[in-house]
Structure formats: structure tokens, C-alpha cells
Design an enzyme around this catalytic site. Structure first.
Site, mmCIF file in Angstrom:
data_model
loop_
_atom_site.group_PDB
_atom_site.id
_atom_site.type_symbol
_atom_site.label_atom_id
_atom_site.label_comp_id
_atom_site.label_asym_id
_atom_site.label_seq_id
_atom_site.Cartn_x
_atom_site.Cartn_y
_atom_site.Cartn_z
ATOM 1 N N LYS A 45 23.931 -5.981 47.054
ATOM 2 C CA LYS A 45 24.116 -6.115 47.364
ATOM 3 C C LYS A 45 23.154 -6.661 48.790
ATOM 4 O O LYS A 45 23.326 -7.505 49.681
ATOM 5 C CB LYS A 45 25.055 -5.510 47.990
ATOM 6 C CG LYS A 45 25.900 -5.368 49.631
ATOM 7 C CD LYS A 45 27.442 -4.274 49.607
ATOM 8 C CE LYS A 45 27.632 -4.361 51.128
ATOM 9 N NZ LYS A 45 28.322 -3.541 51.337
ATOM 10 N N GLU B 151 14.659 -1.256 42.110
ATOM 11 C CA GLU B 151 14.873 -1.123 40.756
ATOM 12 C C GLU B 151 15.377 -2.135 40.115
ATOM 13 O O GLU B 151 14.916 -2.721 38.978
ATOM 14 C CB GLU B 151 15.982 -0.111 39.571
ATOM 15 C CG GLU B 151 16.257 1.308 39.693
ATOM 16 C CD GLU B 151 16.683 1.942 41.154
ATOM 17 O OE1 GLU B 151 16.059 1.174 42.088
ATOM 18 O OE2 GLU B 151 16.895 2.999 39.944
ATOM 19 N N GLY C 140 29.856 -1.394 46.751
ATOM 20 C CA GLY C 140 29.004 -1.997 45.843
ATOM 21 C C GLY C 140 29.996 -1.475 44.250
ATOM 22 O O GLY C 140 29.551 -2.272 43.622
ATOM 23 N N ARG C 141 30.354 0.264 44.431
ATOM 24 C CA ARG C 141 30.972 0.334 43.471
ATOM 25 C C ARG C 141 32.582 -0.933 43.156
ATOM 26 O O ARG C 141 33.451 -0.526 42.401
ATOM 27 C CB ARG C 141 31.569 1.797 43.115
ATOM 28 C CG ARG C 141 32.155 2.407 44.470
ATOM 29 C CD ARG C 141 31.618 3.717 44.670
ATOM 30 N NE ARG C 141 31.842 4.439 45.941
ATOM 31 C CZ ARG C 141 31.545 4.484 46.793
ATOM 32 N NH1 ARG C 141 29.781 3.824 46.998
ATOM 33 N NH2 ARG C 141 31.144 4.528 48.207
ATOM 34 N N GLU D 294 30.674 8.673 43.136
ATOM 35 C CA GLU D 294 29.720 8.143 44.494
ATOM 36 C C GLU D 294 30.982 8.658 45.576
ATOM 37 O O GLU D 294 30.983 7.934 46.419
ATOM 38 C CB GLU D 294 29.036 6.738 44.822
ATOM 39 C CG GLU D 294 28.390 6.569 44.895
ATOM 40 C CD GLU D 294 27.658 4.971 44.420
ATOM 41 O OE1 GLU D 294 27.468 3.982 44.672
ATOM 42 O OE2 GLU D 294 26.424 5.208 44.091
ATOM 43 N N HIS E 84 34.511 13.560 17.752
ATOM 44 C CA HIS E 84 33.426 14.754 16.204
ATOM 45 C C HIS E 84 32.547 14.796 17.423
ATOM 46 O O HIS E 84 31.693 15.157 16.913
ATOM 47 C CB HIS E 84 33.491 13.285 15.687
ATOM 48 C CG HIS E 84 34.632 12.859 14.600
ATOM 49 N ND1 HIS E 84 35.002 13.595 14.059
ATOM 50 C CD2 HIS E 84 35.036 12.127 14.817
ATOM 51 C CE1 HIS E 84 36.086 12.839 13.156
ATOM 52 N NE2 HIS E 84 36.114 11.444 13.970
ATOM 53 N N LYS F 215 16.417 7.647 46.892
ATOM 54 C CA LYS F 215 15.793 7.152 46.648
ATOM 55 C C LYS F 215 14.513 6.549 47.934
ATOM 56 O O LYS F 215 13.474 6.060 47.380
ATOM 57 C CB LYS F 215 16.341 5.224 47.468
ATOM 58 C CG LYS F 215 17.719 5.426 47.104
ATOM 59 C CD LYS F 215 18.877 4.169 47.676
ATOM 60 C CE LYS F 215 19.544 3.862 47.318
ATOM 61 N NZ LYS F 215 20.249 2.648 47.561
HETATM 62 O O1 F6P Z 1 22.484 3.951 44.661
HETATM 63 C C1 F6P Z 1 23.370 3.989 45.023
HETATM 64 C C2 F6P Z 1 23.822 1.969 45.551
HETATM 65 O O2 F6P Z 1 23.965 1.846 46.418
HETATM 66 C C3 F6P Z 1 24.945 1.770 44.746
HETATM 67 O O3 F6P Z 1 26.170 2.281 45.893
HETATM 68 C C4 F6P Z 1 25.412 0.107 44.602
HETATM 69 O O4 F6P Z 1 26.137 -0.011 43.971
HETATM 70 C C5 F6P Z 1 23.634 0.319 43.836
HETATM 71 O O5 F6P Z 1 23.358 0.825 44.605
HETATM 72 C C6 F6P Z 1 22.800 -0.910 44.135
HETATM 73 O O6 F6P Z 1 22.627 -1.039 45.703
HETATM 74 P P1 F6P Z 1 22.982 -2.939 45.630
HETATM 75 O O7 F6P Z 1 23.021 -3.538 44.726
HETATM 76 O O8 F6P Z 1 22.662 -2.875 46.730
HETATM 77 O O9 F6P Z 1 21.314 -3.197 44.695
#
Ligand code: F6P
Length: 546
Positions: free
Chosen positions: A204, A210, A266-267, A352, A383, A511
Site C-alpha cells: 500500500k 521487508e 491494509g488488512r 491489528e 493432536h 519499524k
Molecule cells: O506493519 C503493519 C502494516 O502496516 C500492515 O497494516 C500492512 O498490512 C503491512 O504493514 C504492509 O504494509 P504495506 O502494504 O504498506 O507494505
């Protein structure tokens, strides 16, 4: 508002005394119609909530709690595009992404629906080109593998759906890389052909470390194969993002970017162009069906009376356990193996959104909010951790989820899968008394001495609650409805607790620190600036690296 000031909250607190003293076994014995009364079906999902530690009076008060805390009015605001995400001053409109109706949805004086449909027709057209073999890689070959690079909401939603609907997938193979650990990317790429691999960089913000680290390494992998020919990037990289500038900076042609909007959290984003991997795997029709199922659940959520409303019921039961019976966690146990990423997806969705201790008005809460969500596919869990659910000291409500029909299911597996699911819910509720243990052991000829020794170990207290959700099938439509069901459940709980469920400030500090620590790890003789424990760890790692 503070929910503890409502009349319903006070009534529920006093009701919890008698509920604590009652046992579901007796409750069922006294009420032969309970299983029929406490069941609802909507959108292909049959919910049996009779095995919950509630009475009709508790349910009435929970409904009142939703009304007193203004949930229906807040839901209307969300659907209408009001800026209910107050800390980020944003509307919350994932529902607009699957809105199949004709009513405009306005944000800042503009109807967002035409733009939503325009982007979807672009993503669908792109998915069709990749699936049909029209989209070619830099050597002129068709695409056999698609790798989604994203994390959090830009990974878990599409990953969970693609896995869940795998038996229906008929496009290129899909892979998902999220972890910054290079092995995630390398292990994924090791068997892939760069000339036939397409990357979807999904972020987003397009600033997530990452994702950008993985995307850069993927780009280097491609360029190595293409002998540095940068024109290959346009054939192998597309982006899904709200940030044009950063996408362009990364080197992805804006022609190959699929946008969405700041009002998609995002979620909650799998319904947007973040769902591109779903359209690639299943075809646009499959993706549209997913949206249609979610839209159907949106209608149900807005229109069904609270007592017959699936998201409200799940939410209210959760509030009941969390705030009145001290349950601190909640298990999700899907009995279909392809739903194996559902617990992880729901962890982000729920934790979240509602893992907060400050209300939307900035005041600290004086009551429990979001529970810990965890789980695994059902029979595997049986199990592993189910022992604790049956005989542990904590009260942990369970959501059992079972789709009755899925392509590829065969006997005797299917019957066994169903039997196990129903058996666990029954065992948790009924338990096994000492008298039953005794009778069973005597019948098997076990000696009295041994019976005495094992009696308490083999007893099950029961009275452990669960919801049973039986899905007609595991089709895109029913899955769409199931996901929307949980989204609205989280929404209802968030409103009752007075939270803003749509921000996530709690992920920022980590972060920020990671960026500084990364610099400190890679710069020799950099000045210390962290707490003593972290400094000691940095020094340990630096020494180990050497
Ligand atoms: O670190 C959490 C978050 O901000 C989530 O809310 C989001 O889904 C994810 O990181 C990834 O963010 P982006 O889509 O901006 O890379």
C-alpha cells in the site's frame, strides 16, 4: 464511548455470576429446543451458537449493548464513507470495493464506485492476459509462475484465499514471499525460471522495508538472467500500491501499476487490486464471485436483526467471554486443510484492529479489548494444543469452521473430517463426568485400584464453549462471505470497545527502531543509542558476524 457506563454492561456483569455457576450440559437438558433456537443461516453459512455459555437474557442484554454503544449507527457511517478512522482522518471503505449495488458511495464529495470498477477492470484484464499466455516475458515465453511480494495485509489476504481455493485454481502457479529472511525469497526462486516468472510487488505504502528488500533482490535475480537488460523489468514486474511516486522510483512502469486508495486498510485490502493474485489464480470470474459473497454478507450485516445477524452474534459472544467471563484468547479451528492460513489472516485482521488500550477518543480503557487469536487446522490441532482446550485452566472459546463440500474431497476422509469436527465441539461442551469415566472403565474390566488412580486424570470438566460454522461449500462466494463475516465481527467489537479499529500505530515503534538498528549493525564504530540489553545484543551479533 465507555461501554462500562451502559445499562446493558451492568446487567451483563450481574448475569455473569449465574452463568459461571451453570453447566451447558444441564442447560441443554432443560431446554430441548436450544440447538434449533440458537442457530442462524445466512450467505451459505450455518452458525450453531447453542454451545455458548449464554442464556436468552444474556443474549438480550448483548443486543442492547450493541445498540447502546451505537454499533448500527457507526456501521451506517462506515458504509456511507464517513471518516471513521479518526486518527488518520480517513474513510473506511473496503465495502465499496465489493459493492455491486447502484447507490453512490461518496468520499470528499466524489463517488468512488466508478474508480473502483475501472481499476478492477484493469486488474481483471491483466489477469486474463497472464492466464491466457498473451502476456510474455522478456524472451517471448509465457508466464508459468507468479510471485507476490508483500507483507501483512499485502500478503495474508491473497495468500489465504489462493490457498483456500487451490482446488479451483487453473492459472499459473502462485507463490508468496513476505519474510525479509532471504531464504524465503531464495527458496521460492530456486526452481523458477526468470524468463517465465512474473512478480507482483504489493505494498500500500511502497515503503515497507521487508517488501522493498525482497523486491530489489528479485529484480537483481531477473536482471542477472537478462544480462542487465533493464527493459526486462517491464515484462516481469507489476506493482499494486497507492504510492505512484515510490513505484516509479523503484523502476516499475506506471502502466504496470494497479492502484487503490487510502481508505482501504491494509488488512482489509484483498478486495482491491491487492487481490490481483487471486484473479490470476482463479480467473476474474472467481475473484468477482469472492466479491459477490462478501457483498451478500455486507447486506446481511446491514439489514438482518441483530439476533439473527452472523457478524453481530460472533462479536457479541466474543465480548461476553472477553469482558464478562475472563477469556483472554480465542481459537479458530478450520477443518478444511486449504483454510490453513485463515487463523494467520484473522490474527492480523483482529489483533491489528482491536489490539489497543486507548479508545478512539484518546482515553485509556479500563476493560479488556481484543483477545489473542490463534489456531490451526482442526484435526492437526487435536493432536497438539486441543489437550489444553479440553483440560487446561483457561476458558478458550473456539470457532469451528467446516466447509461441507469442496472439490477433491473423497471418502472416507470427508466423513472422518466432519465427525472429528463435531466430536470436538461436543466433547468441549459435554465433558465427561467421574461417574461416566468409572462406568466406562468398569465395563472394560479395569481394576478398582486403577480406576481410582486415573479417575481425575480422565475426567473432562466440559462447559467449554464453541461456535460451529458449517459452510455449504468452499467456493469463492462462500469464502468471500466468511471473510466479510469476520471483518464485520471485528468492527462490531471495536465499536463496542470504543476503539478506532482502522489504525495501527502499535506497529510503528518497532519499524522505527529496526531502521536505526540496521544502520548500527552495518556501520562500524557507530555510537550506541539503545537500551542496555539491545546494545549488548548488538555487540554480541557484531562479534558473531565477524
Ligand atoms: O506493519 C503493519 C502494516 O502496516 C500492515 O497494516 C500492512 O498490512 C503491512 O504493514 C504492509 O504494509 P504495506 O502494504 O504498506 O507494505
Amino acid at each position: 464511548m465507555n461501554p462500562t457506563t451502559t445499562a446493558a454492561w451492568r446487567a451483563l456483569a450481574s448475569q455473569s455470576e449465574s452463568i459461571r455457576a451453570s453447566h451447558l450440559r444441564e442447560v441443554f437438558a432443560q431446554d430441548p429446543s436450544r440447538a434449533q433456537r440458537m442457530a442462524v443461516k445466512a450467505c451459505g453459512i450455518y452458525l450453531d451458537y447453542s454451545k455458548n455459555r449464554i442464556s436468552d437474557e444474556v443474549l438480550n442484554q448483548l443486543v442492547k449493548l450493541a445498540e447502546e454503544t451505537g454499533v448500527p449507527a457507526h456501521a451506517r457511517k462506515m458504509f456511507a464513507g464517513e471518516k471513521i478512522n479518526n486518527t488518520e482522518k480517513r474513510a473506511v471503505l473496503h465495502t465499496a470495493l465489493r459493492n455491486l449495488g447502484d447507490t453512490p458511495v461518496m468520499v470528499d464529495g466524489q463517488n468512488v464506485i466508478p474508480a473502483v470498477r475501472e481499476v478492477r477492470s484493469r486488474t481483471n484484464a491483466f489477469a486474463r492476459r497472464v492466464r491466457s499466455g498473451e502476456w510474455l516475458g522478456y524472451t517471448g515465453q509465457t508466464i508459468t509462475d507468479v510471485v507476490n511480494i508483500g507483507i501483512g495485509g499485502s500478503d495474508l489476504g491473497p495468500l489465504m484465499v489462493v490457498e483456500a481455493l487451490k482446488p479451483l485454481a487453473d492459472g499459473p502457479r502462485l507463490h508468496f514471499v513476505s519474510n525479509v529472511d532471504s531464504l524465503h525469497l531464495n527458496q521460492t526462486l530456486k526452481d523458477l525460471d526468470p524468463a517465465r516468472t512474473l512478480f507482483i510487488v504489493a505494498s500500500k505504502t511502497f515503503t515497507t522495508i521487508e517488501t522493498l528488500t525482497n523486491a530489489r533482490s528479485a529484480r537483481a535475480w531477473l536482471l542477472e538472467a537478462a544480462q542487465g537488460d533493464k527493459s526486462a523489468i517491464a515484462r516481469h514486474f507489476v506493482a499494486v500500491s497507492t504510492n505512484k511516486e515510490k513505484v516509479s522510483e523503484f523502476g516499475i512502469d506506471l502502466e504496470n501499476m494497479f492502484g487503490f486508495w487510502d481508505w482501504v486498510g491494509g488488512r482489509y485490502s484483498l478486495w482491491s487490486s491487492i487481490g490481483l493474485p487471486i484473479a490470476v489464480a482463479l480467473g476474474p470470474d472467481g475473484f468477482e464471485e469472492l466479491l459477490a459473497g462478501a457483498y451478500e454478507m455486507d447486506q446481511h450485516f446491514q439489514n438482518a436483526p441483530i439476533r439473527e445477524n452472523l457478524p453481530y452474534l460472533l462479536a457479541l459472544l466474543g465480548v461476553w467471554y472477553n469482558n464478562f467471563l475472563d477469556a483472554k484468547s480465542h481459537v479458530v479451528a478450520p477443518y478444511n486443510q486449504t483454510l490453513h492460513r485463515l487463523p494467520a489472516f484473522l490474527q492480523q485482521l483482529d489483533m491489528e484492529s482491536n489490539g489497543k488500550s486507548v479508545r478512539a477518543d484518546g482515553e485509556a480503557v479500563s476493560y479488556a479489548t481484543g483477545p489473542v487469536i490463534w489456531g490451526e487446522p482442526g484435526t492437526n490441532g487435536q493432536h497438539a494444543f486441543f489437550q489444553l482446550l479440553h483440560q487446561g485452566t483457561s476458558l478458550i472459546p473456539v470457532d469451528f469452521i467446516l466447509a461441507l463440500d469442496q472439490p477433491g474431497q473423497i471418502e472416507p476422509h470427508r466423513t472422518s473430517q466432519i465427525a472429528n469436527c463435531l466430536a470436538q465441539a461436543s466433547a468441549l461442551m459435554q465433558g465427561k463426568t467421574q461417574a461416566e469415566v468409572q462406568a466406562e472403565m468398569r465395563e472394560k474390566g479395569v481394576s478398582e485400584a486403577q480406576i481410582t488412580e486415573l479417575l481425575t486424570h480422565r475426567e473432562f470438566s466440559g462447559n467449554r464453549p464453541s461456535n460451529m460454522m458449517l459452510l455449504d461449500d468452499l467456493s469463492p462466494r462462500t469464502l468471500g462471505a466468511l471473510i466479510a463475516l469476520y471483518e464485520h465481527k471485528v468492527f462490531v467489537q471495536g465499536v463496542i470497545w470504543g476503539l478506532n479499529s482502522f489504525d495501527q500505530w502499535g506497529v510503528e515503534l518497532g519499524k522505527q527502531l529496526a531502521t536505526g538498528i540496521e544502520q548500527r549493525l552495518s556501520t562500524p564504530n557507530s555510537a550506541p543509542g539503545y537500551d542496555a540489553s539491545t546494545e549488548a545484543l548488538i555487540n554480541y551479533v557484531k562479534a558473531a558476524k565477524r
